[in-house]
Design an enzyme around this catalytic site. Structure first.
Site, short mmCIF file in Angstrom:
data_model
loop_
_atom_site.label_atom_id
_atom_site.label_comp_id
_atom_site.label_asym_id
_atom_site.label_seq_id
_atom_site.Cartn_x
_atom_site.Cartn_y
_atom_site.Cartn_z
N ASP A 91 0.80 -1.25 -0.07
CA ASP A 91 -0.18 -0.11 0.07
C ASP A 91 0.99 1.37 0.00
O ASP A 91 2.11 1.20 0.11
CB ASP A 91 -1.00 -0.04 1.07
CG ASP A 91 -0.31 -0.18 2.50
OD1 ASP A 91 0.98 0.11 2.43
OD2 ASP A 91 -0.85 -0.12 3.57
N SER A 92 0.26 2.51 0.11
CA SER A 92 1.37 3.60 -0.15
C SER A 92 1.65 4.15 1.27
O SER A 92 2.54 5.01 1.19
CB SER A 92 0.25 4.86 -0.68
OG SER A 92 -0.66 5.09 0.03
N GLY A 93 0.93 3.78 2.10
CA GLY A 93 1.54 4.17 3.67
C GLY A 93 0.63 5.31 4.03
O GLY A 93 0.59 5.58 5.25
N ASP A 145 -2.02 8.82 -1.28
CA ASP A 145 -3.17 9.55 -1.16
C ASP A 145 -3.25 10.47 0.20
O ASP A 145 -2.76 9.97 1.20
CB ASP A 145 -4.43 8.77 -1.63
CG ASP A 145 -4.71 7.71 -0.59
OD1 ASP A 145 -3.40 7.14 -0.07
OD2 ASP A 145 -5.64 7.28 -0.36
N ASP A 274 -8.31 -6.27 0.46
CA ASP A 274 -7.40 -6.58 1.64
C ASP A 274 -7.95 -6.23 2.83
O ASP A 274 -8.71 -5.35 2.96
CB ASP A 274 -6.10 -5.94 1.34
CG ASP A 274 -6.04 -4.63 1.90
OD1 ASP A 274 -6.91 -3.75 1.40
OD2 ASP A 274 -5.55 -4.31 3.21
N CYS A 313 -15.66 -27.78 5.62
CA CYS A 313 -14.89 -26.72 5.05
C CYS A 313 -13.45 -27.26 4.48
O CYS A 313 -12.88 -28.38 5.09
CB CYS A 313 -14.55 -25.53 6.21
SG CYS A 313 -13.31 -24.70 6.05
N CYS A 315 -10.49 -26.02 4.34
CA CYS A 315 -9.24 -25.41 5.01
C CYS A 315 -8.42 -26.27 5.41
O CYS A 315 -8.81 -27.43 6.04
CB CYS A 315 -9.51 -24.30 5.74
SG CYS A 315 -9.80 -24.58 7.31
N CYS A 318 -9.74 -27.19 9.09
CA CYS A 318 -10.93 -28.15 9.11
C CYS A 318 -10.79 -29.62 8.54
O CYS A 318 -11.15 -30.62 9.01
CB CYS A 318 -12.02 -27.53 8.46
SG CYS A 318 -12.44 -25.98 9.56
N HIS A 345 -8.58 -20.84 8.76
CA HIS A 345 -9.84 -20.82 8.46
C HIS A 345 -10.34 -19.60 7.86
O HIS A 345 -11.23 -19.87 6.70
CB HIS A 345 -10.47 -21.54 9.69
CG HIS A 345 -12.13 -21.61 9.51
ND1 HIS A 345 -12.65 -22.69 8.73
CD2 HIS A 345 -12.91 -20.68 9.69
CE1 HIS A 345 -13.98 -22.26 8.68
NE2 HIS A 345 -14.27 -21.02 9.28
ZN LIG Z 1 -12.22 -24.50 8.00
#
Ligand SMILES: [Zn+2]
Length: 358
Positions: A91-93, A145, A274, A313, A315, A318, A345
């Site tokens: 990012d720009s900071g 910005d 993000d 799930c 992930c 899980c 997760h």
């Molecule tokens: Zn999960």
């Protein structure tokens, strides 16, 4: 030059596509976890990759203050430094300068602020921000910005920030052009320009027009998810959706990562988002389960539960059978593994929304 191609239109404004930058191919839409200081907190690069996300974000502000872009460059640049093989966006900071530090002075030239840790006076400007991001070795950069902080609402300040953001955009582009001159298409990072304007629709529309007219290769929407209501944010995303031009540029919504907001953003034509929310919530024991509801893993009710966070799930956490009873125990005793497993997760939860978007 970065290339963005749309492979599928979804609904009125949503889309699926592919971004090519510096030899990487990113499938969009994608969620981008925040590796604030270079690492996504408590996750190895492999764990981050296991969630399916296409990009990792790193914070220019934090890395500039510590360990500094010179140190990162001396240690091989952001990819080598972090050992992350996914494309990296800095990012720009700007947002951190305006939200985290004590600002001494905002002038046309830039922002002077105090390093909260050392008290040193630091100066950031559009040129400086681009120089830092280039030195870090990011694949995608964001123009610096002027961000309106939460406690200084009001049309006069919004207008000032709006106008300055566009003057700073020109300077960011000029510095980016200077530093990337002579680079091959394969080497050149992508630059996002930031649309501002608070909750003022006239300003937002004008800001979007200005950014879209510029030579940037990505459009970023800033200044949302900064304290306004969910309705206000969704209203603005819906307002902007039909106003994007049809140039092949990815659209990045900064700092939004609640599942309900993410779904709305995708419907409104956003490609990348993000947020620190999935990992921050996870470290406090809060995970998302179907219906976009939150489950508190620290709760007593999970003490004897053999079920995983969410059956079905996919992930790592899980799929490998870590029970809620185990996770609760790890949270209770302060074992960092609990936050790691919950983070995996939560990031996967958001990325799956992106993958299943239709
Ligand atoms: Zn999960």
């Amino acid at each position: 030059m970065a290339m963005y191609t749309i492979s599928q239109n979804i609904g009125a404004f949503g889309r699926r596509g592919e971004l090519s930058v510096r030899g990487f191919t990113v499938k969009t839409p994608t969620f981008m976890p925040d590796g604030t200081r270079g690492a996504v907190k408590s996750l190895t690069p492999e764990m981050v990759q296991s969630t399916g996300v296409g990009v990792v974000l790193a914070n220019t502000y934090h890395l500039h203050l510590m360990p500094s872009e010179d140190t990162v460059a001396a240690l091989g640049g952001l990819h080598t430094f972090t050992n992350q093989t996914l494309p990296l966006l800095t990012d720009s900071g700007g947002f951190q300068v305006f939200s985290l530090s004590h600002i001494n002075k905002i002038t046309e030239e830039g922002v002077e602020f105090k390093d909260p840790r050392t008290g040193d006076i630091i100066f950031l400007s559009p040129e400086k921000s681009i120089q830092i991001q280039m030195k870090l070795g990011a694949d995608m950069l964001v123009a610096f910005d002027d961000v309106v902080s939460l406690d200084e609402k009001g049309r006069a300040r919004t207008l000032e920030a709006f106008e300055r953001t566009h003057r700073w955009l020109e300077r960011s582009i000029a510095e980016y052009d200077r530093l990337t001159a002579g680079m091959s298409d394969e080497e050149r990072p992508l630059l996002f320009g930031v649309v501002q304007g608070g909750l003022d629709k006239d300003l937002r529309k004008k800001s979007l027009e200005i950014v879209q007219k510029s030579s940037v290769s990505g459009i970023a929407i800033g200044g949302l998810s900064v304290g306004e209501s969910r309705e206000e944010m969704h209203d603005m995303l819906e307002f902007l959706a039909p106003l994007y031009d049809d140039s092949p540029r990815p659209r990045f919504l900064l700092g939004v990562g609640d599942p309900i907001d993410l779904r709305k953003a995708l419907e409104c034509g956003i490609d990348m988002l993000d947020c620190v929310l999935p990992t921050r919530n996870a470290r406090h024991g809060s995970v998302w389960v179907s219906g976009d509801t939150k489950m508190n893993l620290k709760s007593e009710v999970h003490a004897l539960t053999t079920e995983v966070i969410e059956p079905g799930c996919d992930c790592y956490t899980c799929a490998n059978g870590f029970s809620r009873g185990f996770l609760r125990h790890q949270f209770k005793v302060g074992e960092p593994l609990a936050g790691t497993l919950a983070s995996i997760h939560n990031i996967r939860y958001l990325q799956r929304i992106c993958e299943e978007f239709k």
